[in-house]
Design a protein around this motif. Sequence first.
Motif, PDB file in Angstrom:
ATOM      1  N   LEU A 162     -14.791 -23.079 -71.216  1.00 56.42           N
ATOM      2  CA  LEU A 162     -13.164 -23.489 -71.651  1.00 56.42           C
ATOM      3  C   LEU A 162     -13.285 -25.045 -71.851  1.00 56.42           C
ATOM      4  O   LEU A 162     -12.687 -25.554 -73.403  1.00 56.42           O
ATOM      5  N   GLU A 163     -14.242 -25.615 -70.947  1.00 56.86           N
ATOM      6  CA  GLU A 163     -14.021 -27.241 -70.874  1.00 56.86           C
ATOM      7  C   GLU A 163     -15.253 -27.824 -70.265  1.00 56.86           C
ATOM      8  O   GLU A 163     -15.706 -27.037 -69.162  1.00 56.86           O
ATOM      9  N   GLN A 164     -15.444 -28.529 -70.927  1.00 54.65           N
ATOM     10  CA  GLN A 164     -16.596 -29.505 -70.716  1.00 54.65           C
ATOM     11  C   GLN A 164     -16.623 -30.858 -70.783  1.00 54.65           C
ATOM     12  O   GLN A 164     -15.825 -31.329 -71.255  1.00 54.65           O
ATOM     13  N   ARG A 165     -16.426 -31.137 -69.654  1.00 50.47           N
ATOM     14  CA  ARG A 165     -16.699 -32.997 -69.472  1.00 50.47           C
ATOM     15  C   ARG A 165     -17.981 -33.524 -68.263  1.00 50.47           C
ATOM     16  O   ARG A 165     -18.715 -32.879 -67.370  1.00 50.47           O
ATOM     17  N   SER A 166     -18.610 -34.710 -69.033  1.00 49.89           N
ATOM     18  CA  SER A 166     -19.376 -34.912 -68.787  1.00 49.89           C
ATOM     19  C   SER A 166     -19.383 -36.417 -67.813  1.00 49.89           C
ATOM     20  O   SER A 166     -18.555 -37.277 -68.397  1.00 49.89           O
ATOM     21  N   VAL A 167     -19.562 -36.918 -66.644  1.00 49.43           N
ATOM     22  CA  VAL A 167     -19.246 -37.981 -66.160  1.00 49.43           C
ATOM     23  C   VAL A 167     -20.835 -38.859 -65.833  1.00 49.43           C
ATOM     24  O   VAL A 167     -21.740 -38.756 -65.335  1.00 49.43           O
ATOM     25  N   GLY A 168     -20.821 -40.234 -66.735  1.00 48.63           N
ATOM     26  CA  GLY A 168     -21.722 -40.984 -67.210  1.00 48.63           C
ATOM     27  C   GLY A 168     -22.274 -41.625 -64.940  1.00 48.63           C
ATOM     28  O   GLY A 168     -21.601 -41.972 -64.629  1.00 48.63           O
ATOM     29  N   ALA A 169     -23.395 -42.019 -65.203  1.00 45.99           N
ATOM     30  CA  ALA A 169     -24.058 -42.247 -63.486  1.00 45.99           C
ATOM     31  C   ALA A 169     -22.816 -43.704 -63.237  1.00 45.99           C
ATOM     32  O   ALA A 169     -22.756 -43.912 -62.623  1.00 45.99           O
ATOM     33  N   SER A 170     -22.557 -44.520 -64.907  1.00 41.57           N
ATOM     34  CA  SER A 170     -22.876 -45.723 -64.782  1.00 41.57           C
ATOM     35  C   SER A 170     -21.291 -45.850 -64.406  1.00 41.57           C
ATOM     36  O   SER A 170     -20.942 -46.806 -63.812  1.00 41.57           O
ATOM     37  N   LEU A 171     -20.741 -45.083 -64.927  1.00 39.73           N
ATOM     38  CA  LEU A 171     -19.325 -44.649 -64.886  1.00 39.73           C
ATOM     39  C   LEU A 171     -18.748 -44.947 -63.385  1.00 39.73           C
ATOM     40  O   LEU A 171     -17.953 -45.221 -62.938  1.00 39.73           O
ATOM     41  N   GLY A 172     -20.134 -43.835 -62.960  1.00 45.90           N
ATOM     42  CA  GLY A 172     -19.775 -43.326 -60.853  1.00 45.90           C
ATOM     43  C   GLY A 172     -20.085 -44.420 -60.065  1.00 45.90           C
ATOM     44  O   GLY A 172     -19.470 -44.920 -59.074  1.00 45.90           O
ATOM     45  N   ALA A 173     -20.885 -45.763 -60.354  1.00 40.62           N
ATOM     46  CA  ALA A 173     -21.853 -46.525 -59.495  1.00 40.62           C
ATOM     47  C   ALA A 173     -20.070 -47.406 -59.893  1.00 40.62           C
ATOM     48  O   ALA A 173     -20.187 -47.808 -58.972  1.00 40.62           O
TER      49      ALA A 173
END
Length: 518
Positions: free
Chosen positions: A335-346
Amino acid sequence: MKKLNYRLVIFIFAALFGIAFTIPSFIGKEPKVNLGLDLQGGIYLVLGVKGDEAVKSKIKTFASTIKYITNKKEIFIDNLKVNNKTLSFELIDKDDAPKMDEILKKLKGTQVIKKHTKEGILYIVKLTPKEIEKTREDALNQAIQTIRSRLDAFGLAEPSVTKQGKDKIVVELPGIKTQKEKNSIKKLISTSAHLELYAVDDEHKAVTPKDAAKYGDILLPSKDNPNRKYLLKTPPVLDGSMITDATVGFTQKTNQPAIFFTLNSQGAAIFGDFTGKNVGKRLAIVVDNKVYSAPVIQERIGGGSGQITVGSPEEAHVLAIALRSGSLPAPVILLEQRSVGASLGADSIKKSLIALISGFVIVVIFMAWYYNLAGIIADIALIVNLFLIIAIMALFGATLTLPGMAGIVLTVGMAVDANVIINERIRELIREGKNIKTAIEGGYKNAMSAIVDANITTLIAAIALFAYGTGTIKGFAITMAIGILASMLTAILGTHGIWEYLLAGGKKITPKHFGMKA
């Protein structure tokens, strides 16, 4: 050693415990605090579970059971049909009605309707409304467990699989970065891996599903060629719920990748009886409504084992994990998919650490400046409190999320808040003319009820957030709850123990040590 008191001893052990179990998190060894999706990057999925399909699957299983038992007991039935939430069949010999009724009684959660016809007795079996609701709920819970088992078997660290509402599942997978990994994971999660074995109907021909339905059959496509259809007799001979193991290997003759599966005792008995009675006929191996192969039965197959040939070793690996973990009781849809980049996490980690460190430093400086020695003692308790939070999270394998870091920042303020109340009570008693020792004891005693009440109410709120919140809210609740309990130990018990130690050692304590003018 005589100067040591039980409060100080507990505080020292707490400090050593906190330091010992915090260090591994900073050097990357176990046990360590796991970073959540928002801190190290990964993918976030929301899946919908088709509960109605689980109901249909249960009816099909009942139909297979009825067919197997009636064949074994030589009770003759005809026109066994499955239609969504019901199944029906005709009992040829009315004298067999008592035996048939006894068989149907063992099918829990069903209601049976009997109609007498010229040919015999028409039985209509359907699930009760309560059983339908239970089946949907069980399908959701089983899907959560199955997906979690698959992700664990795939080798993923720290997967989070949680329920959302009545028919949704939230999957958070930290550390997934490449597109290949994302595709493999999505395929692993969404594959129902519903294995069924059907007898191929070579006696009739059908072009459309309506044509197949006339014979009580179904049409299913080949996995390799969707245009090629197989006419299969319903209900299935057996299904994947009877699988106990599935391993990857290669066929002896063609050296093709294959999955070798093993059935439980009931499945082995059904499989052996069917193959023994149908030598020379074809048996279709169906996974998720696609025919993988339809070999001719050469002889009775005992031992309860079989094989499924597949296209590639990668496909075999994913499908074997899915079969081993158990089939999904109902299909799931993305139903939904979101990707969180490693740079955003850092970047999130960097900003959170800045907030935590700056908040911590400001509080430490303020407490030391305003309360003098009493403030320094409160700061020592605060440092131990932070060590304890990280140590406990590492010990229990908790996941630290961005809201969780916010919870730690909040805990910093809450931890010194208890000492602010205690120190102010002590200062009040000193102003009333009490000596230092009496003022300290009275300060802790008078402040205790207010501190305990405030912490208990906050702890109740944290428990409620954890019980009813989603993944990120749970992270906040966990760190806040641990911080509250740790502050009770450090800010109250620990600081009290330090004052008792100083007084027993003969150190002269004056109002200046509490930030008061002499």
